[in-house]
Design an enzyme around this catalytic site. Sequence first.
Site, PDB file in Angstrom:
ATOM      1  CG  HIS A  11      -2.236  -0.798   0.791  1.00 28.34           C
ATOM      2  ND1 HIS A  11      -2.169  -2.109   0.433  1.00 28.34           N
ATOM      3  CD2 HIS A  11      -3.537  -0.451   0.688  1.00 28.34           C
ATOM      4  CE1 HIS A  11      -3.388  -2.545   0.140  1.00 28.34           C
ATOM      5  NE2 HIS A  11      -4.243  -1.548   0.289  1.00 28.34           N
ATOM      6  CG  ASP A  31      -6.812   7.729   9.295  1.00 31.48           C
ATOM      7  OD1 ASP A  31      -6.654   7.762  10.518  1.00 31.48           O
ATOM      8  OD2 ASP A  31      -6.703   8.723   8.557  1.00 31.48           O
ATOM      9  CD  GLU A  85      -7.353  11.033  11.647  1.00 31.09           C
ATOM     10  OE1 GLU A  85      -7.845  11.319  10.535  1.00 31.09           O
ATOM     11  OE2 GLU A  85      -6.712   9.973  11.852  1.00 31.09           O
TER      12      GLU A  85
HETATM   13  P1  FAD Z   1       4.282  -1.892   1.944  1.00 32.11           P
HETATM   14  O1  FAD Z   1       3.775  -0.821   1.067  1.00 32.11           O
HETATM   15  O2  FAD Z   1       4.204  -3.256   1.454  1.00 32.11           O
HETATM   16  O3  FAD Z   1       5.769  -1.562   2.405  1.00 32.11           O
HETATM   17  C1  FAD Z   1       6.074  -0.278   2.870  1.00 32.11           C
HETATM   18  C2  FAD Z   1       7.531  -0.172   3.280  1.00 32.11           C
HETATM   19  O4  FAD Z   1       7.763  -0.975   4.418  1.00 32.11           O
HETATM   20  C3  FAD Z   1       8.500  -0.662   2.217  1.00 32.11           C
HETATM   21  O5  FAD Z   1       9.670   0.102   2.334  1.00 32.11           O
HETATM   22  C4  FAD Z   1       8.759  -2.073   2.620  1.00 32.11           C
HETATM   23  O6  FAD Z   1       9.989  -2.568   2.130  1.00 32.11           O
HETATM   24  C5  FAD Z   1       8.742  -1.969   4.119  1.00 32.11           C
HETATM   25  N1  FAD Z   1       8.295  -3.163   4.789  1.00 32.11           N
HETATM   26  C6  FAD Z   1       7.190  -3.892   4.537  1.00 32.11           C
HETATM   27  N2  FAD Z   1       7.101  -4.911   5.389  1.00 32.11           N
HETATM   28  C7  FAD Z   1       8.181  -4.819   6.185  1.00 32.11           C
HETATM   29  C8  FAD Z   1       8.671  -5.590   7.267  1.00 32.11           C
HETATM   30  N3  FAD Z   1       8.015  -6.660   7.702  1.00 32.11           N
HETATM   31  N4  FAD Z   1       9.824  -5.208   7.856  1.00 32.11           N
HETATM   32  C9  FAD Z   1      10.508  -4.118   7.431  1.00 32.11           C
HETATM   33  N5  FAD Z   1      10.104  -3.369   6.414  1.00 32.11           N
HETATM   34  C10 FAD Z   1       8.941  -3.711   5.811  1.00 32.11           C
HETATM   35  N6  FAD Z   1      -0.223   5.545   7.184  1.00 32.11           N
HETATM   36  C11 FAD Z   1      -0.387   6.083   8.381  1.00 32.11           C
HETATM   37  O7  FAD Z   1       0.573   6.253   9.128  1.00 32.11           O
HETATM   38  N7  FAD Z   1      -1.623   6.437   8.825  1.00 32.11           N
HETATM   39  C12 FAD Z   1      -2.746   6.240   8.089  1.00 32.11           C
HETATM   40  O8  FAD Z   1      -3.837   6.563   8.518  1.00 32.11           O
HETATM   41  C13 FAD Z   1      -2.591   5.655   6.815  1.00 32.11           C
HETATM   42  N8  FAD Z   1      -3.666   5.395   6.054  1.00 32.11           N
HETATM   43  C14 FAD Z   1      -3.499   4.810   4.841  1.00 32.11           C
HETATM   44  C15 FAD Z   1      -4.625   4.529   4.066  1.00 32.11           C
HETATM   45  C16 FAD Z   1      -4.490   3.919   2.846  1.00 32.11           C
HETATM   46  C17 FAD Z   1      -5.726   3.606   2.030  1.00 32.11           C
HETATM   47  C18 FAD Z   1      -3.201   3.622   2.351  1.00 32.11           C
HETATM   48  C19 FAD Z   1      -3.033   3.005   1.001  1.00 32.11           C
HETATM   49  C20 FAD Z   1      -2.070   3.915   3.095  1.00 32.11           C
HETATM   50  C21 FAD Z   1      -2.211   4.510   4.352  1.00 32.11           C
HETATM   51  N9  FAD Z   1      -1.109   4.803   5.151  1.00 32.11           N
HETATM   52  C22 FAD Z   1      -1.284   5.337   6.384  1.00 32.11           C
HETATM   53  C23 FAD Z   1       0.259   4.583   4.667  1.00 32.11           C
HETATM   54  C24 FAD Z   1       0.758   3.226   5.100  1.00 32.11           C
HETATM   55  O9  FAD Z   1       0.939   3.184   6.486  1.00 32.11           O
HETATM   56  C25 FAD Z   1       2.108   2.914   4.475  1.00 32.11           C
HETATM   57  O10 FAD Z   1       2.077   3.081   3.106  1.00 32.11           O
HETATM   58  C26 FAD Z   1       2.527   1.500   4.818  1.00 32.11           C
HETATM   59  O11 FAD Z   1       3.879   1.343   4.486  1.00 32.11           O
HETATM   60  C27 FAD Z   1       1.731   0.508   4.034  1.00 32.11           C
HETATM   61  O12 FAD Z   1       1.824  -0.745   4.645  1.00 32.11           O
HETATM   62  P2  FAD Z   1       2.025  -2.014   3.756  1.00 32.11           P
HETATM   63  O13 FAD Z   1       1.904  -3.167   4.655  1.00 32.11           O
HETATM   64  O14 FAD Z   1       1.151  -1.999   2.574  1.00 32.11           O
HETATM   65  O15 FAD Z   1       3.549  -1.787   3.361  1.00 32.11           O
END
Ligand code: FAD
Length: 514
Positions: A91, A154, A267
């Site tokens: 994400h 969120d 918020e």
């Molecule tokens: P990915 O996109 O898969 O990875 C993100 C990063 O983390 C990459 O650098 C990856 O290499 C690294 N990573 C992944 N897994 C691990 C692991 N196990 N160990 C070490 N590194 C790792 N963020 C907020 O803070 N607050 C919010 O309210 C919020 N709302 C969101 C709502 C939506 C609809 C979306 C799409 C994003 C939102 N985000 C929010 C952002 C979100 O927290 C970050 O984009 C987060 O990184 C996404 O998590 P993911 O599991 O999809 O990670």
Amino acid sequence: MRIAYLDRTVHETDGEPKPNGDVSAISKSIDLQGSVETGDKTTIASKDFGGLYSTKPLALIKPARSDDISRVIKAASRIPRMTVAARGNGHSINGQAMTNGGLVIDMRSTEENHFRLLNINGSFFIDVSGGALWENVLTRCVSRFGLAPRSWTDYLSLTVGGTLANAGVSGQAFRYGPQISNVTELELVTGKGDITVCSETRNPELFFGSLGGLGQLGIITRARVKLQPAPDMVRWIRVVYTEFDEFTRDAEFLVSRDDGESFDYVEGFVFCNNDDPVNGWPSVPLDPVHGFNPGIIPQTGASVLYCLEVAFHYQNGDHPSTVDKAVAGLLKRLRFVEGLKSQVDLSYVEFLLRVKRAEEQAKANGIWDAPHPWLNLFISRSNIVDFDQTVFKKMVKDGIGGPMLIYPLMRSKWDNRTSVALPDSEIFYLVALLRFVSRGPSVEESVAQNREIVEWCIKEGLDFKLYLPHYQSKEEWQRHFGDQWTRFVERKASFDPMAILAPGQNIFERTHLS
Ligand code: FAD
């Protein structure tokens, strides 16, 4: 010998590692319990939620356990130019979990490895997998134990490791700090392939470095998360302001109060003073039956208005009049436009899963999968009025085709030992421009406007940081980390000597120094 096979597979691609059918032998060559996907089966790892970038990984590794991850990293470290990226739920917006021609480790396959409740000196914690979705952590903790983590994002279809690699912020962070302030122990596989447990007292450099460490020091395979008793119910309230200074005054008042003397969630967002279905009046009411009455907006209302969003937790056993009284006591201190208030009562789990419902609707309307050129910033309180004047009131006054969040956070609830870069002031604002490109400006226009906003912040000397940062040059990363740069680079050298921050290189890929 087995690793040598992988080595040859990639060397033969001459120059940049390229996808190769033979790579399916990786799982056998390094004795993985999990699996290795190639070809079309890697498609999921070639894109992310942002929809702005597309890459082709060499392989998608689905590890069974931490030792699979360790083996993959150790094998990768012997291959020149081989890169590795952990993928949570993909994400990210700017390809942070991608690697072109490298190995993507799909952490979702490890979701079930850890789920254990601990009682340590009377306090409860849950050990969960780095690849677990927060929505599953929530529902399992509440239904099994009546307990829940304290600090959220969120939207909860994000992994534990993915948000801890950044920070994890939402309307509870003013009280409990971001998610990275609510973990006490991690298990990581470092960039050297070592499986290491760390905490504030055990290997603290790795512990704090990897919280907000953008996945650069190691891959989080387990996190110990603080829990608290889960409330049964939430009263979710929105109130509207025409004046930015009154909105910020009230928001800052609420986040600065002691525990028990404020709402449980604070918020806010900016919306357009018109009937636009996405960014205008219809985006405000929580209770669609009552709608939004624009006739109440004072004449002073400009092109944009402000909505403060708060929530109050309570138990099923609480008498309704007690809840009403407590909420009224807090609301009466606020200066919102009388009559522009809406509220709903819903279960705690429904409240935390509120964006999931929006996701379901957006998917049904075909909007969810549109590109998302999002911009997330942390901006010092001292600059937020300028930001409102220039960005909200001028640059994005007609809306962006998605929510425009703004709410204050308290720096004292963040730990300076983590890797997150923050503005200097005690109160700073999260600003999120969450664009859905099927509505509003095009991708190119949106990206250009994001760049224009960031360049304006730099030109005006604003005290700000990019949240979920993405840069291509070492100079930009250096500027981002500021005083923390040396510490970050030293930590990187200790735990992930494969990785460097070089011009033109994505920080998120693990790359050989040579
Ligand atoms: P990915 O996109 O898969 O990875 C993100 C990063 O983390 C990459 O650098 C990856 O290499 C690294 N990573 C992944 N897994 C691990 C692991 N196990 N160990 C070490 N590194 C790792 N963020 C907020 O803070 N607050 C919010 O309210 C919020 N709302 C969101 C709502 C939506 C609809 C979306 C799409 C994003 C939102 N985000 C929010 C952002 C979100 O927290 C970050 O984009 C987060 O990184 C996404 O998590 P993911 O599991 O999809 O990670």
